[in-house]
Design an enzyme around this catalytic site. Structure first.
Site, PDB file in Angstrom:
ATOM      1  N   LYS A  56       4.050  -2.618  -1.853  1.00  0.00           N
ATOM      2  CA  LYS A  56       3.021  -1.886  -1.114  1.00  0.00           C
ATOM      3  C   LYS A  56       3.689  -0.937  -0.140  1.00  0.00           C
ATOM      4  CE  LYS A  56      -0.948  -0.900   0.943  1.00  0.00           C
ATOM      5  NZ  LYS A  56      -1.835  -1.812   1.647  1.00  0.00           N
ATOM      6  N   HIS A  66      -5.835  -9.025   3.200  1.00  0.00           N
ATOM      7  CA  HIS A  66      -4.896  -9.237   4.311  1.00  0.00           C
ATOM      8  C   HIS A  66      -5.232 -10.602   4.922  1.00  0.00           C
ATOM      9  CE1 HIS A  66      -3.704  -4.897   4.430  1.00  0.00           C
ATOM     10  NE2 HIS A  66      -4.946  -4.724   3.991  1.00  0.00           N
ATOM     11  N   ARG A 116      -3.409 -12.436   6.862  1.00  0.00           N
ATOM     12  CA  ARG A 116      -2.925 -12.559   8.252  1.00  0.00           C
ATOM     13  C   ARG A 116      -1.961 -13.719   8.498  1.00  0.00           C
ATOM     14  NH1 ARG A 116      -4.468  -7.544   8.936  1.00  0.00           N
ATOM     15  NH2 ARG A 116      -6.615  -7.192   9.565  1.00  0.00           N
ATOM     16  N   ASP A 154     -10.143  -5.212   0.321  1.00  0.00           N
ATOM     17  CA  ASP A 154      -9.399  -4.836   1.532  1.00  0.00           C
ATOM     18  C   ASP A 154      -9.837  -5.712   2.704  1.00  0.00           C
ATOM     19  OD1 ASP A 154      -7.596  -3.630   3.179  1.00  0.00           O
ATOM     20  OD2 ASP A 154      -8.501  -1.645   3.136  1.00  0.00           O
ATOM     21  N   HIS A 183      -7.988   1.720  -2.183  1.00  0.00           N
ATOM     22  CA  HIS A 183      -9.179   2.230  -1.484  1.00  0.00           C
ATOM     23  C   HIS A 183      -9.414   3.751  -1.524  1.00  0.00           C
ATOM     24  CE1 HIS A 183      -6.059   2.582   1.509  1.00  0.00           C
ATOM     25  NE2 HIS A 183      -6.169   1.343   1.938  1.00  0.00           N
ATOM     26  N   GLY A 223     -10.207  -2.200  10.287  1.00  0.00           N
ATOM     27  CA  GLY A 223     -10.363  -3.229   9.258  1.00  0.00           C
ATOM     28  C   GLY A 223     -11.605  -4.077   9.457  1.00  0.00           C
ATOM     29  N   HIS A 240      -1.171   2.803   0.339  1.00  0.00           N
ATOM     30  CA  HIS A 240      -2.213   3.234   1.262  1.00  0.00           C
ATOM     31  C   HIS A 240      -1.940   4.716   1.473  1.00  0.00           C
ATOM     32  CE1 HIS A 240      -4.954   2.748   4.884  1.00  0.00           C
ATOM     33  NE2 HIS A 240      -4.580   4.017   4.885  1.00  0.00           N
TER      34      HIS A 240
HETATM   35  O1  DOR Z   1      -8.584  -0.829   7.959  1.00  0.00           O
HETATM   36  C1  DOR Z   1      -7.525  -1.288   7.574  1.00  0.00           C
HETATM   37  N1  DOR Z   1      -7.121  -2.486   7.978  1.00  0.00           N
HETATM   38  N2  DOR Z   1      -6.779  -0.571   6.742  1.00  0.00           N
HETATM   39  C2  DOR Z   1      -5.536  -0.953   6.406  1.00  0.00           C
HETATM   40  O2  DOR Z   1      -4.899  -0.250   5.689  1.00  0.00           O
HETATM   41  C3  DOR Z   1      -4.961  -2.202   6.952  1.00  0.00           C
HETATM   42  C4  DOR Z   1      -6.006  -3.126   7.354  1.00  0.00           C
HETATM   43  C5  DOR Z   1      -5.500  -4.230   8.236  1.00  0.00           C
HETATM   44  O3  DOR Z   1      -4.521  -4.883   7.856  1.00  0.00           O
HETATM   45  O4  DOR Z   1      -6.112  -4.487   9.279  1.00  0.00           O
HETATM   46 ZN    ZN Z   2      -5.552  -2.993   3.114  1.00  0.00          ZN
HETATM   47 ZN    ZN Z   3      -4.821   0.360   3.251  1.00  0.00          ZN
END
Ligand code: DOR
Ligand code: ZN
Ligand code: ZN
Length: 417
Positions: free
Chosen positions: A157, A75, A77, A287, A212, A303, A188
């Site tokens: 996704k 991710h 961002r 992840d 995951h 996350g 997910h």
């Molecule tokens: O812990 C997580 N953070 N799980 C997710 O599925 C998304 C991710 C996030 O984008 O922060």
């Molecule tokens: Zn993820």
């Molecule tokens: Zn996820």
């Protein structure tokens, strides 16, 4: 670039010492004792000026040369949440972590759920990313199945549980349409929802990638479905679910170690390691989900960052004999490439891109907040010491990381078979 005396792991976990000649970003020749002068003669005009152009790296010694890691789950961002990470900082962190290709998730702002948003991301990455990149498209609960691209993305996704971002898809009809229209659905899905995803894939889908996997319970669902000889499903585990347990969620880590799926028990962790060695697991995905420390401490935020830790932690597992180097390469390079149909990456092979990592399994590394390159500025493994240091990362034949230094370069978008 000519790499001399590269120790290359073979499928049966033995090794060979080879020379590798990379031309125009791709591996042109793998052989024994490739003569640099012959290459120069073959390739360039033999003026002194051109001879200097052939970069020669000699790996004589015990270092291994492995295919660059393909991280199918990050991710970054960017756009919209670039105070946490962006494609530049995130890709630098990848270079340091031996990740030569990442595939980015759609829960940005805006979400990657239409073609404009996808193109914007591609444009951003083309000027910001040091390593190679690809994207997952996102499915929406309002049903965007009509615009799911058939080309140029790794998968669709689908968030089947609540997580960061508001991307939950729960309507039966919509899930059905998304599975029908996608060449691959990445989900997910947690606990019994894994079973639900498998059922949708069975009924309407083509391929399913389960992100995951974190528990014994989920592993049992997967074992059962594989025995029943259903459609092919692929499975991913994250390093954090392999190296941390719920018992680590205490003290200063009480707020930091929150994520989706949450950390599990030591029994689950042991089952995941066993599943890796039994061949139930196909890939390691970091992840990578960076949030600032202040955000993590303020309120529960799911996350943790991962791209800088993923390969080091797994190399340490190799050093400790928990898995073989062949298995690591399969999980972290070969399989991600095969599963998502990535063209010419994931193996050290003639005709493949020069995406390579030099690692020293006998050299110590320390993971630390203070050396973190991710914009979030912290690691869940601060102070962790292991064996298996990343020395050099090469992307498309260009060195992007060497001996703790980043060398600025620009990566490419991956292509699909
Ligand atoms: O812990 C997580 N953070 N799980 C997710 O599925 C998304 C991710 C996030 O984008 O922060
Ligand atoms: Zn993820
Ligand atoms: Zn996820």
């Amino acid at each position: 670039m000519l790499i001399k005396n590269a120790r290359i792991n073979t499928i049966d976990n033995k090794y060979e010492i080879k020379d590798i000649y990379i031309k125009d970003g791709k591996i042109a020749e793998i052989g024994f004792d490739i003569n640099s002068l012959n290459i120069i003669k073959k390739t360039f005009l033999t003026s002194d000026k051109n001879i200097k152009k052939l970069e020669i790296i000699d790996l004589k010694g015990k270092k291994y040369l492995i295919p660059g890691v393909i991280d199918p789950h990050v991710h970054m961002r960017d756009p919209g949440l670039i105070h946490k990470e962006d494609l530049y900082t995130g890709s630098r962190a990848c270079a340091k972590g031996g990740i030569t290709t990442f595939i980015d998730m759609p829960n940005t702002i805006p979400t990657t759920t239409d073609l404009n948003a996808l193109q914007d991301k591609k444009n951003l990455a083309s000027i910001k990313s040091l390593v190679n990149y690809g994207f997952h498209f996102g499915g929406t609960n309002t049903d965007n199945s009509d615009i799911i691209p058939s080309k140029g993305v790794a998968s669709t996704k689908v968030f089947m549980n609540i997580s960061t971002g508001k991307m939950l898809v729960e309507k039966d009809e919509v899930l059905k349409n998304i599975f029908l229209k996608s060449k691959m659905v990445s989900v997910h899905a947690e606990g019994e929802i894994v079973e639900k995803a498998i059922v949708y894939n069975e009924k309407y889908g083509k391929n399913l990638y389960i992100c995951h996997i974190s528990s014994k319970k989920e592993l049992n669902i997967i074992r059962k479905s594989r025995k029943k000889n259903l459609k092919k499903i692929y499975t991913e585990v994250t390093p954090h679910h392999l190296f941390l347990t719920e018992n680590d969620i205490k003290g200063k880590n009480k707020m930091l170690l929150r994520m989706k799926p949450e950390l599990k028990t030591i029994h689950d962790v042991e089952a995941l390691w066993k599943a890796i060695n039994d061949g139930i697991i196909d890939t390691i995905g970091s992840d990578h989900a960076p949030h600032l420390l202040s955000e993590k401490l303020e309120k529960v935020t799911f996350g943790i960052p991962g791209v800088e830790n993923s390969l080091p932690l797994m190399l340490n597992a190799v050093s400790k004999g928990k898995i073989t180097l062949s298995k690591l390469i399969e999980l972290m390079s070969k399989n991600p490439s095969k599963i998502f149909g990535i063209k010419d990456r994931g193996e050290i092979k003639e005709g493949y891109y020069g995406d390579l990592v030099v690692v020293d399994l006998e050299k110590k590394f320390t993971l630390e907040n203070k050396t973190t390159l991710s914009k979030c500025g912290w690691t869940p493994f601060d102070g962790y010491i292991g064996y298996g240091k990343i020395e050099t990362t090469i992307v498309n034949g260009n060195i992007v990381y060497n001996k703790d230094q980043i060398i600025e370069n620009i990566g490419s978008e991956i292509e699909y078979e």
